[in-house]
Enzyme design. Structure first.
Site, PDB file in Angstrom:
ATOM      1  N   ALA A   1       0.770  -1.247   0.000  1.00 35.79           N
ATOM      2  CA  ALA A   1       0.000   0.000   0.000  1.00 35.79           C
ATOM      3  C   ALA A   1       0.804   1.303   0.000  1.00 35.79           C
ATOM      4  O   ALA A   1       0.361   2.292  -0.575  1.00 35.79           O
ATOM      5  CB  ALA A   1      -0.946   0.000   1.191  1.00 35.79           C
TER       6      ALA A   1
ATOM      7  N   LYS B   1      -2.948   5.106  -3.956  1.00 41.61           N
ATOM      8  CA  LYS B   1      -4.081   4.297  -4.433  1.00 41.61           C
ATOM      9  C   LYS B   1      -5.042   3.998  -3.285  1.00 41.61           C
ATOM     10  O   LYS B   1      -6.254   3.995  -3.474  1.00 41.61           O
ATOM     11  CB  LYS B   1      -3.562   3.003  -5.066  1.00 41.61           C
ATOM     12  CG  LYS B   1      -2.740   3.243  -6.320  1.00 41.61           C
ATOM     13  CD  LYS B   1      -2.221   1.944  -6.910  1.00 41.61           C
ATOM     14  CE  LYS B   1      -1.171   2.224  -7.964  1.00 41.61           C
ATOM     15  NZ  LYS B   1       0.097   2.751  -7.402  1.00 41.61           N
TER      16      LYS B   1
ATOM     17  N   GLU C   1       1.795  -3.043   4.607  1.00 41.64           N
ATOM     18  CA  GLU C   1       3.096  -2.444   4.301  1.00 41.64           C
ATOM     19  C   GLU C   1       4.125  -3.037   5.265  1.00 41.64           C
ATOM     20  O   GLU C   1       4.003  -2.862   6.475  1.00 41.64           O
ATOM     21  CB  GLU C   1       3.012  -0.914   4.452  1.00 41.64           C
ATOM     22  CG  GLU C   1       4.342  -0.203   4.341  1.00 41.64           C
ATOM     23  CD  GLU C   1       5.143  -0.590   3.107  1.00 41.64           C
ATOM     24  OE1 GLU C   1       4.617  -0.549   1.993  1.00 41.64           O
ATOM     25  OE2 GLU C   1       6.321  -0.970   3.284  1.00 41.64           O
TER      26      GLU C   1
ATOM     27  N   CYS D   1       4.587  -0.845 -12.316  1.00 39.56           N
ATOM     28  CA  CYS D   1       5.081   0.288 -13.104  1.00 39.56           C
ATOM     29  C   CYS D   1       6.288  -0.178 -13.928  1.00 39.56           C
ATOM     30  O   CYS D   1       7.273   0.520 -14.054  1.00 39.56           O
ATOM     31  CB  CYS D   1       5.419   1.487 -12.227  1.00 39.56           C
ATOM     32  SG  CYS D   1       6.632   1.165 -10.956  1.00 39.56           S
TER      33      CYS D   1
END
Lengths: 314, 188
Positions: free
Chosen positions: A129, A134, A152, A248
């Site tokens: 996260a 997001k 996380e 990404c």
């Protein structure tokens, strides 16, 4: 294994011109359309986007306030996201930013949440996260209802994320220090977002060291971990629930190959999504039946950072 | 870090605070959990679904911390923001002008010249939410004067205790952390 291609004079010349490792450019030539324009675009500062925090304000109100300060904004494919065309000051230094009226977030990143199609009152898992861009968009799309469990593993990153959640007024989310691979003990979720840790090829424009700082072994390491994480994501989704997988990176081994492999193994459907370019249906000798329903975002075509999104139905 | 349901006296303290800040009706049925680390306690607003889901988990952060609980309830900056949005103002809200807004966001105190609205019956040494002209919370402060003296010229009338810019200064790492540690305080 990351697929490598014989070096060609063209790949070598482009690698020299733009300062990349040749193996990377040889691969780009296989799966990035219009490579030279792409490499040129990666040399430029990426367009900045702001995402309106609808928990605290409305898009027209924020647009007016920022325009009064001399900002010029233009609309995008998503109603709460604007491209910053002109900024008289840093977009991260306005009163509106401090008050949490918007978040600096690339349009492509918002597309992962668009694909997640969250509804009010749902139970959502965000498996990787931080820093929370997001997560906070999911929260506002849910109208601050239901619940989001955000994972996380790093306490430092979790703390940074907590500042963002607080600034944006999010109260339907908790942050747990946990690796996404351990998520099965958390029960089942209506929606699962896995924005997977990746080799980050898509953010070279923001971090040019990526041109030479990663190796084919990194792609292998990432894809192996991504497969395991996506398996967990599908296992914790309720039957009929949606899992969104994003990275990404441009590397097919981290994208279409991961989705194809896990979707087939667990019998999940990959659903079409209405933004971006169609994903790859092959790479080298590998064929991807599900590739056409996945989506890619390219800097030179979509004016975003490089991004990949797939929506799977458990 | 532990999150648990509020004890009865804690819920009473929260409810009194909600009434004081003019948001009791809006939040009287809302769920809260208490975040406790041995030294401090915070009241965190959560959704009912989050309250249920968090049982058995050990989250680092849960919901929105709206107030610090000690002898009294003191709103956090995010609590102040929420209360201002839900209440639309009230006795314990002090509004300041545009120039003062920028200075408060740097942690500076409020001069009486900058106060554009303060309740005539506000007392000295009261905890107040500092808002901008739009009614948005930009800080939490403590009054130094009562009533009409709140707008007197040339004097600091509200000490700024928390401000919305602090998060940015803390988040931005060492350089800004250093700034936030600076004891220097200027007038706005």
């Amino acid at each position: 294994m990351a697929l490598l291609f014989p070096q060609s004079p063209r790949a070598d010349a482009l690698a020299r011109k733009y300062g990349y490792d040749p193996w990377l450019v040889s691969r780009f030539l296989q799966y990035v359309p219009d490579v030279e324009r792409f490499l040129e675009k990666m040399e430029k500062k990426p367009t900045q986007y702001i995402r309106v925090n609808t928990i605290k304000t409305d898009a027209p109100i924020l647009e007016r306030r920022l325009e009064e300060k001399g900002f010029a904004l233009s609309p995008t494919a998503l109603p709460e996201v604007f491209a910053v065309e002109k900024a008289p000051m840093s977009a991260g230094a306005t009163t509106e930013y401090m008050l949490g009226h918007y978040y600096l977030q690339d349009l492509s990143s918002c597309m992962a949440v668009e694909a997640l199609d969250v509804k009010e009152g749902q139970k959502v898992l965000d498996m990787a996260a931080a820093p929370g861009g997001k997560t906070t968009l999911i929260a506002q799309r849910m109208g601050n209802t239901g619940c989001i469990i955000a994972l996380e593993p790093s306490e430092k990153r979790a703390r940074s994320m907590s500042f963002n959640l607080a600034r944006l007024g999010v109260f339907n989310t908790c942050v747990c220090r946990m690796d996404g691979l351990d998520a099965e003990r958390l029960g089942r979720f209506d929606r699962v977002l896995l924005d997977a840790p990746c080799s980050c090829e898509g953010v070279i424009a923001k971090d040019p060291t990526r041109k030479t700082s990663h190796a084919p072994e990194d792609v292998d390491y990432c894809s192996s971990r991504q497969e395991k994480m996506l398996e967990v994501a599908l296992r914790v989704a309720k039957p009929g629930g949606i899992v969104v997988y994003s990275t990404c990176s441009f590397a097919p081994e981290e994208n279409e190959a991961v989705v194809e492999s896990v979707a087939q193994r667990l019998g999940a459907a990959v659903e079409p999504f209405g933004h971006g370019e169609q994903g790859l249906d092959s790479f080298g000798d590998r064929k991807f039946k599900t590739g056409k329903n996945t989506r890619r975002f390219y800097p030179h075509l979509h004016d975003t950072t490089g991004f990949f999104v797939a929506r799977l139905r458990a | 870090m532990m999150h648990r349901n509020p004890a009865r006296d804690e819920r009473t303290m929260i409810n009194r605070a909600l009434a004081l800040w003019g948001v009791f009706d809006a939040l009287k049925d809302a769920a809260f959990v208490i975040r406790e680390d041995g030294k401090s306690r915070q009241a965190c607003l959560v959704t009912p679904e989050l309250e249920a889901a968090v049982a058995g988990l050990e989250p680092l952060y849960c919901g929105l911390a709206v107030g610090d609980l000690a002898k009294h309830f003191s709103p956090t900056m995010e609590g102040a923001d929420l209360f201002a949005r839900l209440s639309g103002g009230g006795k314990y809200y002090v509004a300041v002008g545009e120039n003062a807004e920028k200075l408060v966001l740097y942690g500076r105190d409020v001069m009486g010249d900058s106060v554009t609205n303060a309740a005539s019956d506000i007392g000295e040494n009261e905890l107040v939410i500092i808002t901008n002209r739009a009614g948005e919370a930009i800080g939490v402060g403590r009054t130094r004067f009562a009533g009409k003296l709140m707008t007197q010229k040339g004097k600091i009338t509200v000490t700024t205790l928390k401000d919305a810019g602090r998060y940015l200064r803390e988040e931005d790492g060492e350089r800004q952390a250093k700034m936030s540690r600076s004891p220097r305080r200027r007038r706005s």
